[in-house]
Design a protein around this motif. Structure first.
Motif, PDB file in Angstrom:
ATOM      1  N   THR A  76      29.308  35.985  47.167  1.00  0.00           N
ATOM      2  CA  THR A  76      28.992  35.304  45.988  1.00  0.00           C
ATOM      3  C   THR A  76      30.188  35.233  45.180  1.00  0.00           C
ATOM      4  OG1 THR A  76      27.821  35.817  43.887  1.00  0.00           O
ATOM      5  CG2 THR A  76      28.927  37.635  44.710  1.00  0.00           C
ATOM      6  N   ASP A  77      29.989  34.194  44.195  1.00  0.00           N
ATOM      7  CA  ASP A  77      31.215  33.975  43.470  1.00  0.00           C
ATOM      8  C   ASP A  77      30.449  34.227  41.782  1.00  0.00           C
ATOM      9  OD1 ASP A  77      29.240  31.987  42.995  1.00  0.00           O
ATOM     10  OD2 ASP A  77      30.626  30.038  43.477  1.00  0.00           O
ATOM     11  N   HIS A  78      29.260  34.837  41.732  1.00  0.00           N
ATOM     12  CA  HIS A  78      28.980  35.465  40.607  1.00  0.00           C
ATOM     13  C   HIS A  78      28.753  36.911  40.466  1.00  0.00           C
ATOM     14  CE1 HIS A  78      27.969  31.154  40.316  1.00  0.00           C
ATOM     15  NE2 HIS A  78      27.951  31.234  38.934  1.00  0.00           N
ATOM     16  N   GLY A  79      29.008  37.580  39.342  1.00  0.00           N
ATOM     17  CA  GLY A  79      28.722  38.979  39.354  1.00  0.00           C
ATOM     18  C   GLY A  79      27.329  39.258  39.493  1.00  0.00           C
ATOM     19  N   LEU A  80      27.024  40.140  40.300  1.00  0.00           N
ATOM     20  CA  LEU A  80      25.579  40.656  40.895  1.00  0.00           C
ATOM     21  C   LEU A  80      24.986  41.266  39.635  1.00  0.00           C
ATOM     22  CD1 LEU A  80      23.867  40.854  43.439  1.00  0.00           C
ATOM     23  CD2 LEU A  80      24.752  43.300  43.525  1.00  0.00           C
ATOM     24  N   ARG A  81      25.444  41.720  38.643  1.00  0.00           N
ATOM     25  CA  ARG A  81      24.573  42.466  37.696  1.00  0.00           C
ATOM     26  C   ARG A  81      24.712  41.330  36.550  1.00  0.00           C
ATOM     27  NH1 ARG A  81      26.792  46.938  39.942  1.00  0.00           N
ATOM     28  NH2 ARG A  81      28.440  46.851  38.785  1.00  0.00           N
ATOM     29  N   THR A  82      25.749  40.489  36.071  1.00  0.00           N
ATOM     30  CA  THR A  82      26.109  39.878  34.944  1.00  0.00           C
ATOM     31  C   THR A  82      25.567  38.384  35.135  1.00  0.00           C
ATOM     32  OG1 THR A  82      28.392  39.303  35.461  1.00  0.00           O
ATOM     33  CG2 THR A  82      27.654  41.478  34.115  1.00  0.00           C
ATOM     34  N   GLY A  83      25.838  38.152  36.408  1.00  0.00           N
ATOM     35  CA  GLY A  83      25.751  36.611  36.756  1.00  0.00           C
ATOM     36  C   GLY A  83      26.985  35.756  36.358  1.00  0.00           C
ATOM     37  N   GLU A  84      28.020  36.339  35.680  1.00  0.00           N
ATOM     38  CA  GLU A  84      29.038  35.476  35.275  1.00  0.00           C
ATOM     39  C   GLU A  84      29.810  35.256  36.597  1.00  0.00           C
ATOM     40  OE1 GLU A  84      30.923  38.354  32.777  1.00  0.00           O
ATOM     41  OE2 GLU A  84      29.527  37.904  30.871  1.00  0.00           O
ATOM     42  N   GLU A  85      30.568  33.939  36.227  1.00  0.00           N
ATOM     43  CA  GLU A  85      31.447  33.621  37.692  1.00  0.00           C
ATOM     44  C   GLU A  85      32.628  34.501  37.498  1.00  0.00           C
ATOM     45  OE1 GLU A  85      32.612  29.656  38.009  1.00  0.00           O
ATOM     46  OE2 GLU A  85      30.909  28.963  36.857  1.00  0.00           O
ATOM     47  N   ILE A  86      33.112  34.688  38.890  1.00  0.00           N
ATOM     48  CA  ILE A  86      34.022  35.940  39.186  1.00  0.00           C
ATOM     49  C   ILE A  86      35.025  35.415  40.173  1.00  0.00           C
ATOM     50  CG2 ILE A  86      32.606  37.954  38.523  1.00  0.00           C
ATOM     51  CD1 ILE A  86      32.033  38.220  41.446  1.00  0.00           C
ATOM     52  N   GLY A  87      34.511  34.305  40.763  1.00  0.00           N
ATOM     53  CA  GLY A  87      35.757  33.923  41.935  1.00  0.00           C
ATOM     54  C   GLY A  87      34.973  34.378  43.363  1.00  0.00           C
ATOM     55  N   ALA A  88      35.649  33.940  44.410  1.00  0.00           N
ATOM     56  CA  ALA A  88      34.888  34.402  45.633  1.00  0.00           C
ATOM     57  C   ALA A  88      34.934  36.041  45.891  1.00  0.00           C
ATOM     58  CB  ALA A  88      35.581  33.715  46.588  1.00  0.00           C
ATOM     59  N   PHE A  89      33.781  36.332  46.450  1.00  0.00           N
ATOM     60  CA  PHE A  89      33.530  37.913  46.584  1.00  0.00           C
ATOM     61  C   PHE A  89      33.050  37.994  47.563  1.00  0.00           C
ATOM     62  CE2 PHE A  89      31.327  41.850  46.238  1.00  0.00           C
ATOM     63  CZ  PHE A  89      32.265  42.756  45.737  1.00  0.00           C
ATOM     64  N   HIS A  90      33.556  38.939  48.711  1.00  0.00           N
ATOM     65  CA  HIS A  90      32.866  39.235  50.003  1.00  0.00           C
ATOM     66  C   HIS A  90      32.930  40.692  50.339  1.00  0.00           C
ATOM     67  CE1 HIS A  90      32.950  37.839  54.628  1.00  0.00           C
ATOM     68  NE2 HIS A  90      31.680  38.664  54.045  1.00  0.00           N
ATOM     69  N   GLN A  91      31.986  41.270  50.532  1.00  0.00           N
ATOM     70  CA  GLN A  91      31.927  42.733  50.711  1.00  0.00           C
ATOM     71  C   GLN A  91      30.782  42.935  51.886  1.00  0.00           C
ATOM     72  OE1 GLN A  91      29.933  45.167  47.540  1.00  0.00           O
ATOM     73  NE2 GLN A  91      32.064  46.083  47.601  1.00  0.00           N
ATOM     74  N   LEU A  92      31.338  44.048  52.815  1.00  0.00           N
ATOM     75  CA  LEU A  92      30.292  44.620  53.447  1.00  0.00           C
ATOM     76  C   LEU A  92      29.857  45.854  53.160  1.00  0.00           C
ATOM     77  CD1 LEU A  92      28.761  44.754  56.449  1.00  0.00           C
ATOM     78  CD2 LEU A  92      30.811  46.034  57.127  1.00  0.00           C
ATOM     79  N   ASN A  93      28.463  46.073  52.756  1.00  0.00           N
ATOM     80  CA  ASN A  93      27.932  47.367  52.317  1.00  0.00           C
ATOM     81  C   ASN A  93      27.330  48.079  53.238  1.00  0.00           C
ATOM     82  OD1 ASN A  93      27.985  47.722  49.288  1.00  0.00           O
ATOM     83  ND2 ASN A  93      27.852  45.483  49.583  1.00  0.00           N
ATOM     84  N   VAL A  94      27.662  49.442  53.598  1.00  0.00           N
ATOM     85  CA  VAL A  94      27.108  50.322  54.463  1.00  0.00           C
ATOM     86  C   VAL A  94      26.149  51.440  53.434  1.00  0.00           C
ATOM     87  CG1 VAL A  94      27.372  52.302  56.019  1.00  0.00           C
ATOM     88  CG2 VAL A  94      28.935  50.048  56.106  1.00  0.00           C
ATOM     89  N   VAL A  95      24.924  51.478  53.741  1.00  0.00           N
ATOM     90  CA  VAL A  95      24.054  52.099  52.975  1.00  0.00           C
ATOM     91  C   VAL A  95      23.414  53.272  53.724  1.00  0.00           C
ATOM     92  CG1 VAL A  95      21.800  52.144  51.613  1.00  0.00           C
ATOM     93  CG2 VAL A  95      23.187  49.915  51.682  1.00  0.00           C
ATOM     94  N   ARG A  96      23.942  54.342  53.142  1.00  0.00           N
ATOM     95  CA  ARG A  96      23.475  55.722  53.918  1.00  0.00           C
ATOM     96  C   ARG A  96      22.257  56.523  53.215  1.00  0.00           C
ATOM     97  NH1 ARG A  96      28.681  57.915  55.720  1.00  0.00           N
ATOM     98  NH2 ARG A  96      27.538  59.703  56.320  1.00  0.00           N
ATOM     99  N   TRP A  97      21.568  57.077  53.997  1.00  0.00           N
ATOM    100  CA  TRP A  97      20.561  58.170  53.378  1.00  0.00           C
ATOM    101  C   TRP A  97      21.284  59.182  52.717  1.00  0.00           C
ATOM    102  CZ3 TRP A  97      16.221  55.978  52.373  1.00  0.00           C
ATOM    103  CH2 TRP A  97      15.447  55.019  53.341  1.00  0.00           C
TER     104      TRP A  97
END
Length: 149
Positions: free
Chosen positions: A66-87
C-alpha cells in the motif's frame, strides 16, 4: 507478526478511533533484528493490549502492499510487509485492555464476535473474511490496500 486470539466465539482486536470512527485490526507488529518471532509477538501484544500471549501454530499469512496508512487512509509512501498470523492464547491470568505502548490512535482492545465481523471496520477486510469463514492455515494472498473514497 500478528496474533489471532479467539475466546468464546470472539476474536481480540486492537481498537482505534479516528474522527469518531472505530477501526479494528489484529494485535501485533514488527520484529526487531535478531528477535525471535515468538518473542516479537509476545512483546508487540503486551505493548498494544497489556496482556501476554502464548504463541501457537500458524493461522495464515498475507502480503500487504500500500501507499496509504491502513487505519488512517493517509498517504505514507510505498509500504510492503509480509504478515504471519499465529493462533495465540492469553497467558494464565492475563486480560487485555490498554497496553504499555499502544499504537497511534489506539484506544484499547475489543472482543469482536466472529459471526458478525462484517459489521465492524476490520482492516484489512480480507483478514475479517478469513476469520469469519475458513480458518484453515493458508495464504490469503497479496492485499493492495486503497482507502475508500
Amino acid at each position: 507478526m500478528r496474533a489471532a486470539v479467539v475466546r468464546d466465539g470472539a476474536v481480540l482486536m486492537n481498537r482505534y478511533v479516528m474522527g469518531g470512527a472505530e477501526v479494528y485490526d489484529l494485535p501485533g507488529g514488527g520484529q526487531d533484528h535478531g528477535e525471535e518471532q515468538d518473542a516479537a509477538l509476545v512483546r508487540e501484544c503486551l505493548e498494544e493490549t497489556g496482556a501476554r500471549v502464548v504463541p501457537g501454530p500458524l493461522a495464515f499469512c498475507y502480503e500487504l502492499m500500500t501507499d496509504h496508512g491502513l487505519r488512517t487512509g493517509e498517504e505514507i509512501g510505498a509500504f510492503h510487509q509480509l504478515n504471519v498470523v499465529r493462533w495465540c492464547t492469553l497467558a494464565p491470568g492475563e486480560e487485555p485492555g490498554v497496553g504499555t505502548a499502544p499504537d497511534g490512535h489506539q484506544e484499547g482492545t475489543a472482543w469482536l464476535p466472529l459471526d458478525r465481523l462484517d459489521a465492524y471496520d476490520v482492516r484489512p477486510v480480507e483478514v475479517a473474511r478469513w476469520l469469519a469463514a475458513d480458518q484453515r492455515p493458508g495464504w490469503i494472498g497479496t492485499i493492495r490496500f486503497r482507502p475508500a473514497g
